[in-house]
Design an enzyme around this catalytic site. Structure first.
Site, PDB file in Angstrom:
ATOM      1  N   ASP A 403      -0.461   7.853   0.238  1.00  0.00           N
ATOM      2  CA  ASP A 403       0.254   7.347   1.405  1.00  0.00           C
ATOM      3  C   ASP A 403      -0.293   7.979   2.686  1.00  0.00           C
ATOM      4  O   ASP A 403      -0.904   9.049   2.657  1.00  0.00           O
ATOM      5  CB  ASP A 403       1.744   7.658   1.268  1.00  0.00           C
ATOM      6  CG  ASP A 403       2.614   6.717   2.085  1.00  0.00           C
ATOM      7  OD1 ASP A 403       2.066   5.785   2.701  1.00  0.00           O
ATOM      8  OD2 ASP A 403       3.844   6.908   2.089  1.00  0.00           O
ATOM      9  N   GLU A 406      -4.390   6.272   6.594  1.00  0.00           N
ATOM     10  CA  GLU A 406      -5.217   5.662   7.642  1.00  0.00           C
ATOM     11  C   GLU A 406      -6.254   6.644   8.231  1.00  0.00           C
ATOM     12  O   GLU A 406      -7.364   6.156   8.533  1.00  0.00           O
ATOM     13  CB  GLU A 406      -4.310   5.113   8.765  1.00  0.00           C
ATOM     14  CG  GLU A 406      -3.431   3.958   8.360  1.00  0.00           C
ATOM     15  CD  GLU A 406      -2.184   4.420   7.618  1.00  0.00           C
ATOM     16  OE1 GLU A 406      -1.551   3.572   6.976  1.00  0.00           O
ATOM     17  OE2 GLU A 406      -1.848   5.616   7.657  1.00  0.00           O
ATOM     18  N   ASP A 471       4.572  -0.939   5.825  1.00  0.00           N
ATOM     19  CA  ASP A 471       6.025  -0.791   5.959  1.00  0.00           C
ATOM     20  C   ASP A 471       6.639  -2.030   6.598  1.00  0.00           C
ATOM     21  O   ASP A 471       7.097  -2.032   7.750  1.00  0.00           O
ATOM     22  CB  ASP A 471       6.341   0.443   6.790  1.00  0.00           C
ATOM     23  CG  ASP A 471       5.958   1.726   6.081  1.00  0.00           C
ATOM     24  OD1 ASP A 471       5.775   1.696   4.850  1.00  0.00           O
ATOM     25  OD2 ASP A 471       5.831   2.769   6.755  1.00  0.00           O
TER      26      ASP A 471
END
Length: 798
Positions: A403, A406, A471
């Protein structure tokens, strides 16, 4: 490297898409060096390399710049390509048998052609600015443009200037210009693609000025691009994934149902949730434990990378018990080491963090606390990180969720070992996935890894990355763009892009209809994973009985379709073929479909039309021409080439089977722990207009890496042929060299949409007795049973 045969021919003038180059750029000379084409110009030189007949790599090196062919994206080595070079006074043409390259000397221009049509032409080509450089092109006015990674902009991205910088968009709905997985690639409705192989911060301008221009602007790296052509859409994607790598077949359990939320706080909570699935007879294959596994709170503990003992007293015992039930345990990890975590001192001592300009660990605040960032590009840091994964995998962890990769916050002043944060940002998640994938190959070579991540780069599919759409808002607005995102990413090589079923972010009101519709859509997306913030349950076991029953039916259908879905994963592995396929892939001549995402193909056989609005009583669906379409649930048939309006029921979303197709299914919807092909059903959708068709079912043990390449697989090919007085269906089993003995298979064969009672059915010319087949006139269905053995069989229905 190329074999060169030089022909100097007299050519007729060929009109090109030309635009003036900057005045300073003048053609100087053309040469060839061991298969590389070199064009010397006044301000530098071009190097063009055919990777194969359909892929051309072009680099521009400004004067004084040394050649550098490093790539995060490319997995392919150039093949030996025979080409001819033809020279005229003002034109040089390189013909590969696929893409032709045309170099005009005055005004200088480079353009690319395939099958006698222009694909794309440099306009100004390389352009240097004060802080960036550009590659500038001309395109035609009728092109629809796709790509740029995950966005919510509609299927046609033309007219937008896209920032190429992986960045999360929390709670997005029906519009998002920048999301967690940006890609420096575009595809054109003219059936070609261009990959700009550069992981730096960049902008991809898809004709935002409405002047038929396209450019790629970036802060660093070598100006370079790959032009990729194909004979059809499938070929374009196949060539692109030939270049950037193919997705390994995932473990079969990963195609089943997940129990997941943000998040389970304790071992007892996780255990009771898993047990509830078994009590409610809802199949389950995996449970995801979010960040509470390493701390009691979301703040200050990230980077511990170890169980929080007070809340997880016996994690290995828990995971072993789940494994006995066929449930894998997946842990969430992040690349951030907080200064308050127990690993901070170790990370500093081991020198595995990104640094500041003085070489000290770069620390900064973000949502979860004050942190450093693992330098995923540094070999020592990669091994340090993998060592933590290895230890937890040995404890019993069955899969990994990466998670915030990026990275979610990646300050420009942070230095990685190979460049600044902005220069390598977009490759961070890609390299992280590579750490896990390569670690499994080294230390767990008999296990297929499960690697769920929300950010990566071009080619991350070759590391087995399974990305999700971030999300998303828990709302109808969040559901609406999900097919668009997955369809776009499938075209860009990331076929497993999928959404948090039910929606993730915001909203504290139970919307049962939204939850039901999203889970129904999930049957026909690559991964079946409900997930949400804990205010609203993501797991069906915590909804009321009616909602739970609808969810159970969807989940059971997902498991029944596993033979079909698993075969789709094999096809993707072999050719890069998307799992979710835009309708225009099969009908490129229909311009209406070029921007259509209200329906899509799930594999070759099933057209799916998700319900994305509350309270709808009916839905308009386009059925492409060329075949009949049979309602998957009612059996009603429709002629293709028209829009139809179908009534909606809360029981399912509209799904239609293409006439002439085969769909294998299991009789019962059970978890993959019970999966085999000893007994299965095969549905053939009869269509008089389809004189022949074929389908190959793929099967292996669902867990051996590279099972196909190792010969540890079996296939069954079904072929239909309409004859003058009979329908003939042949069944041809086959297997890999290392598969071993195949088991006999009991097969129920459903001939759907068959509107007359058969007079006689034979198998290998032997008449089938009535106890082994029957005719259902209401369903227009012939049902027969047979045993599939090692030898071929032929069914004939008269």
């Amino acid at each position: 490297m190329g074999k060169i045969s030089l022909n100097i021919l007299t050519l007729l003038f060929v009109p090109l898409l030309l635009a003036a180059q900057p005045a300073k750029r003048e053609f100087k000379s053309f040469e060839q060096d061991n298969g590389t084409l070199i064009i010397n110009v006044s301000d530098g030189h071009y190097e063009l390399m055919p990777f194969n007949e359909k892929i051309i790599h072009t680099s521009f090196y400004p004067e004084g710049k040394k050649p550098d062919n490093f790539s995060f994206a490319v997995a392919m080595k150039p093949t030996e390509v025979e080409y001819t070079v033809s020279r005229l006074e003002n034109l040089i043409e390189v013909s590969t048998g696929g893409i032709d390259i045309r170099i005009t000397k005055e005004p200088f221009n480079v353009s690319y052609h395939y099958n006698d049509k222009t694909l794309i032409s440099e306009r100004r080509g390389f352009v240097q600015t004060d802080s960036t450089h550009k590659l500038d092109f001309s395109i035609t006015g009728d092109e629809v443009l796709y790509g740029g990674g995950t966005r919510v902009l509609g299927m046609d991205r033309r007219g937008h200037r896209l920032k190429i910088y992986n960045q999360a968009h929390y709670g997005y709905t029906t519009h998002s210009e920048l999301m967690n997985y940006a890609l420096p690639v575009f595809l054109s409705s003219k059936q070609y693609a261009v990959l700009f192989d550069n992981a730096s911060l960049a902008w991809l301008d898809l004709d935002s000025k409405n002047d038929n221009s396209l450019n790629y602007e970036t802060i660093g790296g070598i100006p370079n691009y790959h032009v990729i052509a194909g004979d059809d859409w499938y070929d374009v994607v196949e060539q692109y994934t030939t270049l950037t790598g193919r997705q390994p077949i995932p473990p079969r359990w990963s195609l089943g149902n997940f129990s997941s939320r943000f998040g389970y706080h304790t071992q007892s909570e996780t255990d009771s949730t898993v047990q509830q699935f078994f009590k409610d007879s809802i199949p389950l294959d995996a449970v995801v434990i979010d960040l509470y596994w390493f701390g009691p709170d979301i703040f200050d503990y990230m980077g511990n990378l170890d169980w929080w003992g007070p809340n997880w007293p016996e994690p290995q015992k828990m995971m072993a018990e789940f494994e006995e039930k066929g449930v894998k345990t997946i842990l969430v990890t992040e690349p951030f080491i907080l200064t308050t975590s127990k690993r901070w001192d170790e990370a500093v001592e081991e020198n595995i963090l990104g640094t500041d300009s003085a070489g000290k660990p770069y620390t900064y605040d973000f949502y979860f606390g004050n942190t450093g960032l693992i330098d995923i590009f540094k070999p020592k840091a990669r091994w340090w990180f993998w060592d933590k994964y290895k230890d937890l995998t040995e404890q019993g962890v069955g899969g990994w969720w990466g998670d915030l990769g990026e990275p979610e916050v990646h300050p420009s002043g942070l230095q990685q070992v190979n460049g600044s944060a902005d220069e390598v940002h977009n490759a961070y998640g890609h390299e992280w996935a590579g750490v896990v994938y390569n670690g499994y190959q080294k230390d767990f070579p008999d296990t297929r890894p499960f690697i769920l991540m929300r950010a990566g780069y071009a080619g991350s599919q070759r590391y087995g990355m399974i990305p999700w759409t971030g999300d998303v808002s828990r709302s109808w607005g969040g559901l609406k763009p999900q097919p668009e995102i997955s369809l776009q990413m499938g075209m860009q090589g990331l076929a497993y892009m999928h959404s948090d079923l039910g929606g993730f972010a915001g909203g504290d009101t139970l919307d049962r209809e939204l939850y039901i519709r999203w889970l129904q859509y999930g049957v026909f997306q690559p991964i079946y994973r409900p997930h949400a913030q804990e205010e609203i349950p993501s797991e069906p076991v915590f909804w009321n009985d009616t909602t739970k029953a609808h969810a159970r039916r969807s989940i059971e259908l997902r498991y029944k379709l596993l033979p079909y879905i698993y075969t789709m994963t094999f096809e993707n592995h072999k050719t890069g073929k998307p799992l979710m396929i835009p309708l225009f892939f099969n009908h490129p001549e229909n311009r209406e479909l070029l921007t259509y995402d209200e329906s899509y193909m799930w594999g070759d056989a099933l057209l799916v039309s998700p319900v994305k609005e509350r309270g709808k009583k009916s839905q308009k669906v386009y059925l492409p021409d060329g075949s009949q379409w049979i309602d998957f649930y009612s059996g009603k048939s429709y002629q293709g080439g028209q829009h139809i309006t179908v009534p909606l029921t809360i029981d399912h979303i509209p799904v239609f089977a293409k006439g002439g197709s085969f769909v294998p299914m299991k009789k019962e919807g059970r978890s993959t722990m019970h999966y085999d092909l000893k007994e299965f059903d095969i549905h053939f959708y009869f269509d008089k207009s389809q004189t022949s068709s074929d389908y190959t079912l793929y099967h292996d043990d669902g867990k051996t890496p590279a099972a196909y390449e190792k010969g540890k697989f079996e296939t069954i090919t079904f072929r239909s042929k309409q004859e003058k007085d009979a329908l003939a269906i042949t069944i041809n089993p086959d297997k890999g060299d290392a598969y071993g003995k195949t088991e006999n298979k009991q097969v129920r064969f459903f001939i759907e949409n068959y509107d007359r009672k058969p007079r006689k059915i034979t198998i290998n010319k032997k008449k089938l007795t009535r106890k082994n087949w029957y005719w259902n006139p209401e369903k227009k269905q012939v049902v027969l049973t047979l045993t599939v053995e090692e030898n071929a069989k032929e069914i004939r229905i008269r």
